[in-house]
Design a protein around this motif. Structure first.
Motif, PDB file in Angstrom:
ATOM      1  N   SER A 147      12.743  -6.155  -7.505  1.00  0.00           N
ATOM      2  CA  SER A 147      12.880  -7.613  -7.581  1.00  0.00           C
ATOM      3  C   SER A 147      12.520  -8.308  -6.270  1.00  0.00           C
ATOM      4  O   SER A 147      12.117  -9.474  -6.286  1.00  0.00           O
ATOM      5  CB  SER A 147      14.304  -7.992  -8.003  1.00  0.00           C
ATOM      6  OG  SER A 147      15.243  -7.570  -7.042  1.00  0.00           O
ATOM      7  N   GLN A 148      12.651  -7.623  -5.135  1.00  0.00           N
ATOM      8  CA  GLN A 148      12.294  -8.277  -3.872  1.00  0.00           C
ATOM      9  C   GLN A 148      10.819  -8.656  -3.862  1.00  0.00           C
ATOM     10  O   GLN A 148      10.436  -9.681  -3.278  1.00  0.00           O
ATOM     11  CB  GLN A 148      12.625  -7.361  -2.700  1.00  0.00           C
ATOM     12  CG  GLN A 148      11.925  -6.011  -2.743  1.00  0.00           C
ATOM     13  CD  GLN A 148      12.287  -5.124  -1.565  1.00  0.00           C
ATOM     14  OE1 GLN A 148      12.347  -5.592  -0.434  1.00  0.00           O
ATOM     15  NE2 GLN A 148      12.534  -3.854  -1.828  1.00  0.00           N
ATOM     16  N   TYR A 149       9.976  -7.861  -4.537  1.00  0.00           N
ATOM     17  CA  TYR A 149       8.548  -8.155  -4.560  1.00  0.00           C
ATOM     18  C   TYR A 149       8.205  -9.157  -5.661  1.00  0.00           C
ATOM     19  O   TYR A 149       7.394 -10.061  -5.447  1.00  0.00           O
ATOM     20  CB  TYR A 149       7.756  -6.859  -4.753  1.00  0.00           C
ATOM     21  CG  TYR A 149       8.065  -5.823  -3.698  1.00  0.00           C
ATOM     22  CD1 TYR A 149       7.870  -6.107  -2.342  1.00  0.00           C
ATOM     23  CD2 TYR A 149       8.565  -4.573  -4.029  1.00  0.00           C
ATOM     24  CE1 TYR A 149       8.166  -5.175  -1.362  1.00  0.00           C
ATOM     25  CE2 TYR A 149       8.858  -3.623  -3.059  1.00  0.00           C
ATOM     26  CZ  TYR A 149       8.653  -3.926  -1.725  1.00  0.00           C
ATOM     27  OH  TYR A 149       8.948  -3.002  -0.760  1.00  0.00           O
ATOM     28  N   THR A 150       8.785  -8.996  -6.849  1.00  0.00           N
ATOM     29  CA  THR A 150       8.521  -9.977  -7.913  1.00  0.00           C
ATOM     30  C   THR A 150       9.068 -11.345  -7.532  1.00  0.00           C
ATOM     31  O   THR A 150       8.424 -12.375  -7.782  1.00  0.00           O
ATOM     32  CB  THR A 150       9.139  -9.523  -9.240  1.00  0.00           C
ATOM     33  OG1 THR A 150      10.555  -9.341  -9.087  1.00  0.00           O
ATOM     34  CG2 THR A 150       8.519  -8.207  -9.697  1.00  0.00           C
ATOM     35  N   ALA A 178       5.023 -13.336 -16.893  1.00  0.00           N
ATOM     36  CA  ALA A 178       3.782 -12.605 -16.651  1.00  0.00           C
ATOM     37  C   ALA A 178       3.958 -11.576 -15.547  1.00  0.00           C
ATOM     38  O   ALA A 178       3.463 -10.448 -15.647  1.00  0.00           O
ATOM     39  CB  ALA A 178       2.660 -13.582 -16.296  1.00  0.00           C
ATOM     40  N   VAL A 179       4.664 -11.943 -14.492  1.00  0.00           N
ATOM     41  CA  VAL A 179       4.893 -11.028 -13.372  1.00  0.00           C
ATOM     42  C   VAL A 179       5.794  -9.872 -13.792  1.00  0.00           C
ATOM     43  O   VAL A 179       5.551  -8.714 -13.439  1.00  0.00           O
ATOM     44  CB  VAL A 179       5.492 -11.790 -12.173  1.00  0.00           C
ATOM     45  CG1 VAL A 179       5.991 -10.823 -11.105  1.00  0.00           C
ATOM     46  CG2 VAL A 179       4.465 -12.745 -11.583  1.00  0.00           C
ATOM     47  N   GLN A 180       6.834 -10.164 -14.558  1.00  0.00           N
ATOM     48  CA  GLN A 180       7.831  -9.145 -14.875  1.00  0.00           C
ATOM     49  C   GLN A 180       7.491  -8.310 -16.097  1.00  0.00           C
ATOM     50  O   GLN A 180       7.844  -7.129 -16.150  1.00  0.00           O
ATOM     51  CB  GLN A 180       9.199  -9.805 -15.089  1.00  0.00           C
ATOM     52  CG  GLN A 180       9.791 -10.397 -13.823  1.00  0.00           C
ATOM     53  CD  GLN A 180      11.164 -10.994 -14.047  1.00  0.00           C
ATOM     54  OE1 GLN A 180      11.550 -11.334 -15.167  1.00  0.00           O
ATOM     55  NE2 GLN A 180      11.925 -11.130 -12.985  1.00  0.00           N
ATOM     56  N   MET A 201       2.891  -2.191  -6.461  1.00  0.00           N
ATOM     57  CA  MET A 201       3.138  -3.617  -6.673  1.00  0.00           C
ATOM     58  C   MET A 201       2.262  -4.496  -5.781  1.00  0.00           C
ATOM     59  O   MET A 201       2.477  -5.704  -5.684  1.00  0.00           O
ATOM     60  CB  MET A 201       4.615  -3.930  -6.437  1.00  0.00           C
ATOM     61  CG  MET A 201       5.531  -3.166  -7.379  1.00  0.00           C
ATOM     62  SD  MET A 201       7.250  -3.647  -7.279  1.00  0.00           S
ATOM     63  CE  MET A 201       7.244  -5.181  -8.192  1.00  0.00           C
ATOM     64  N   GLY A 202       1.274  -3.873  -5.127  1.00  0.00           N
ATOM     65  CA  GLY A 202       0.334  -4.658  -4.341  1.00  0.00           C
ATOM     66  C   GLY A 202       0.821  -5.008  -2.958  1.00  0.00           C
ATOM     67  O   GLY A 202       0.240  -5.868  -2.291  1.00  0.00           O
ATOM     68  N   GLN A 203       1.869  -4.361  -2.506  1.00  0.00           N
ATOM     69  CA  GLN A 203       2.336  -4.554  -1.149  1.00  0.00           C
ATOM     70  C   GLN A 203       1.779  -3.446  -0.266  1.00  0.00           C
ATOM     71  O   GLN A 203       1.448  -2.362  -0.749  1.00  0.00           O
ATOM     72  CB  GLN A 203       3.875  -4.529  -1.103  1.00  0.00           C
ATOM     73  CG  GLN A 203       4.527  -5.508  -2.050  1.00  0.00           C
ATOM     74  CD  GLN A 203       4.165  -6.938  -1.743  1.00  0.00           C
ATOM     75  OE1 GLN A 203       4.178  -7.355  -0.602  1.00  0.00           O
ATOM     76  NE2 GLN A 203       3.821  -7.689  -2.781  1.00  0.00           N
ATOM     77  N   SER A 247      -1.357 -10.494   3.576  1.00  0.00           N
ATOM     78  CA  SER A 247      -1.770  -9.190   3.061  1.00  0.00           C
ATOM     79  C   SER A 247      -1.019  -8.863   1.779  1.00  0.00           C
ATOM     80  O   SER A 247      -1.600  -8.374   0.806  1.00  0.00           O
ATOM     81  CB  SER A 247      -1.523  -8.108   4.116  1.00  0.00           C
ATOM     82  OG  SER A 247      -1.811  -6.821   3.599  1.00  0.00           O
ATOM     83  N   GLY A 248       0.290  -9.142   1.757  1.00  0.00           N
ATOM     84  CA  GLY A 248       1.073  -8.907   0.551  1.00  0.00           C
ATOM     85  C   GLY A 248       0.676  -9.837  -0.580  1.00  0.00           C
ATOM     86  O   GLY A 248       0.621  -9.437  -1.746  1.00  0.00           O
ATOM     87  N   GLN A 249       0.358 -11.103  -0.268  1.00  0.00           N
ATOM     88  CA  GLN A 249      -0.022 -12.060  -1.303  1.00  0.00           C
ATOM     89  C   GLN A 249      -1.342 -11.685  -1.956  1.00  0.00           C
ATOM     90  O   GLN A 249      -1.516 -11.849  -3.162  1.00  0.00           O
ATOM     91  CB  GLN A 249      -0.103 -13.463  -0.698  1.00  0.00           C
ATOM     92  CG  GLN A 249       1.254 -14.044  -0.308  1.00  0.00           C
ATOM     93  CD  GLN A 249       1.122 -15.377   0.394  1.00  0.00           C
ATOM     94  OE1 GLN A 249       0.034 -15.767   0.793  1.00  0.00           O
ATOM     95  NE2 GLN A 249       2.236 -16.079   0.553  1.00  0.00           N
ATOM     96  N   ARG A 250      -2.296 -11.187  -1.162  1.00  0.00           N
ATOM     97  CA  ARG A 250      -3.593 -10.817  -1.728  1.00  0.00           C
ATOM     98  C   ARG A 250      -3.462  -9.669  -2.714  1.00  0.00           C
ATOM     99  O   ARG A 250      -4.221  -9.578  -3.676  1.00  0.00           O
ATOM    100  CB  ARG A 250      -4.571 -10.456  -0.610  1.00  0.00           C
ATOM    101  CG  ARG A 250      -5.150 -11.656   0.126  1.00  0.00           C
ATOM    102  CD  ARG A 250      -6.347 -11.251   0.957  1.00  0.00           C
ATOM    103  NE  ARG A 250      -5.987 -10.305   2.001  1.00  0.00           N
ATOM    104  CZ  ARG A 250      -5.610 -10.645   3.230  1.00  0.00           C
ATOM    105  NH1 ARG A 250      -5.542 -11.918   3.562  1.00  0.00           N
ATOM    106  NH2 ARG A 250      -5.313  -9.729   4.126  1.00  0.00           N
ATOM    107  N   GLY A 251      -2.511  -8.785  -2.487  1.00  0.00           N
ATOM    108  CA  GLY A 251      -2.342  -7.639  -3.379  1.00  0.00           C
ATOM    109  C   GLY A 251      -1.884  -8.022  -4.767  1.00  0.00           C
ATOM    110  O   GLY A 251      -2.031  -7.234  -5.704  1.00  0.00           O
TER     111      GLY A 251
END
Length: 473
Positions: A60-63, A118-120, A414-416, A440-444
């Motif tokens: 959940s920290q990433y979503t 959509a994310v979850q 998760m793209g991080q 960098s995390g947002q682009r993933g």
């Protein structure tokens, strides 16, 4: 049974067969999002034997980071004048009406609900509605409504665009009780559950109640378009021949060319799978249901293509399962540390000394005296050894290393960034370094945000088409 009802049921069965695997995977994703990565059968087996089933949420920290970035930076629908005599004034008019619609509808709730789904789980939806503000209202208002439970929606199996703008039909289907159904649809032919329903439409009725589906579909009507030039006007315009009502074109207007077009007309049908309950024409030419898809992939399985819609959680499920298992195993290992007793020669300790030794397992004891020899020991035997307790060190370090590997796998899925950036390795804390780490995390995971923007664009297209058809001026 009317042929069109059977065709409707067959259409739903076709769409459901295509969408059901995507919905099932999304349901599993939501179980992980809710903090339960254990397979139900594994959990049941462990609970039956009083074993632990722990989980430390790493997802959940990433979503939340992705979803809350959209919440913190709200996007509004914008209009730009393009063609057909559009001007800055008309664009400003549409923009003002759109802001009013979004504000009154609290549209940001609808937008972020669709995006979070959509994310979850891989897919979310938003719908455009028309409602009268009061019983005395002359014209309906446009509303942008959320779809909190996207499992109620079944898209056209032929969709390709991530905003579902190319759908020709769509379903919203939910379960009703017979009592509510009969109160609402008093003219319905089917009023209770019978054995015939179980035979004819087993997917549409249960003993508790029927399913009622909204079938939104586009029907095309063949029309002849006249492309005409009006004297004094720089650009030609299009007029449908049937709009002339059989009258001739006025003087100063000449036809440049004609063409046959498929003019879309949207209709909403309410059905219980056995009859058409209501049918309503929709004023716009677009389906009022918009999708927000996750990452769309096409894979080959047994010679046929299979569409998958991935959430941000999807590929992190196995690493999260591994992490939960390791955490549970760590707790069980610590809980199972052997409570080895001290081994001491009989008679080597007095009762008070024995009590002190027992207490030393739980609390500090300054001194424990022992006898180097005891009565009955053979002549010449050396001093006895000190009381001994077998040490046991659980392999916590190895488990922690494995947990960190699982955590890195979650980040990568998760793209991080799973590995430290050069800025992090050098422990740089400047604003520029932190911004680059964040970007960098947002682009993933930006493909989710990109599809979110596609959804907003389609909502704007639908509202633009409706604004001049529901009484706004």
């Amino acid at each position: 049974m009317p042929a069109d009802i059977k065709a409707i049921r067959d259409l739903y069965a076709h769409d459901e067969a295509d969408w059901a695997p995507i919905r099932a995977e999304g349901t599993t994703d939501m179980r992980f999002a809710a903090g339960d990565p254990w397979e139900p059968k594994d959990r049941a087996a462990r609970v039956a034997k009083n074993r632990l089933c722990l989980n430390a949420d790493e997802l959940s920290q990433y979503t939340n980071q992705v979803v809350n970035e959209v919440r913190a930076n709200k996007r509004a629908i914008k209009f730009t004048p393009v063609g057909n005599g559009a001007s800055d004034q008309t664009a400003a008019f549409y923009a003002d009406k759109m802001r009013e619609i979004e504000y009154r509808s609290r549209a940001q709730i609808a937008y972020t609900t669709a995006f979070e789904n959509a994310v979850q789980r891989g897919f979310g939806f938003v719908r455009v509605n028309t409602r009268y503000a009061s019983s005395r209202s002359v014209h309906p208002d446009l509303w942008i409504d959320p779809v909190p439970n996207p499992n109620l929606v079944t898209p056209d199996a032929q969709w390709l665009m991530p905003d579902l703008s190319d759908m020709r039909h769509c379903w919203i289907r939910e379960a009703w009780t017979w009592e509510d159904f009969n109160d609402t649809f008093q003219e319905a032919r089917i009023t209770r559950y019978t054995s015939d329903l179980a035979k004819d439409a087993p997917d549409w009725a249960t003993e508790r109640g029927p399913f009622v589906g909204e079938l939104w579909r586009i029907r095309s009507k063949k029309r002849t378009l006249l492309i005409v030039q009006v004297d004094g006007q720089p650009e030609p315009i299009g007029i449908f021949e049937d709009e002339l009502g059989g009258e001739s074109l006025p003087e100063g207007v000449r036809v440049l060319k004609t063409r046959s077009v498929d003019d879309p007309q949207v209709v909403q049908q309410l059905t219980n799978g056995l009859e058409i309950l209501e049918e309503t024409d929709w004023p716009g030419k677009y389906l009022p249901i918009v999708g927000c898809m996750g990452k769309v992939l096409y894979t080959s399985e047994e010679g046929s293509d299979r569409r998958q819609v991935l959430s941000m959680i999807r590929l992190a499920r196995h690493p999260q399962m591994m992490y939960a298992y390791l955490l549970t195993n760590e707790a069980e290992v610590v809980g199972a540390v052997p409570r080895f007793p001290y081994f001491v020669y009989e008679g080597q300790l007095s009762q008070s000394e024995l009590n002190s030794l027992v207490a030393s397992v739980h609390e500090p004891v300054a001194v424990i005296q022992v006898r180097p020899t005891i009565e009955g020991l053979p002549m010449g035997h050396g001093p006895l050894g000190f009381p001994q307790r077998n040490p046991y060190e659980p392999p916590l370090q190895a488990i922690e290393v494995a947990k960190e590997a699982a955590r890195r796998a979650i980040q990568a899925a998760m793209g991080q960034s799973p590995l430290p950036t050069s800025a992090q390795r050098q422990n740089q804390k400047s604003g520029v370094a932190l911004k680059r780490i964040e970007e960098s995390g947002q682009r993933g995971s930006y493909h989710f945000t990109d599809h979110y923007l596609d959804m907003l664009t389609q909502v704007g297209i639908i509202c633009e088409d409706l604004i001049d058809k529901v009484g706004y001026d």
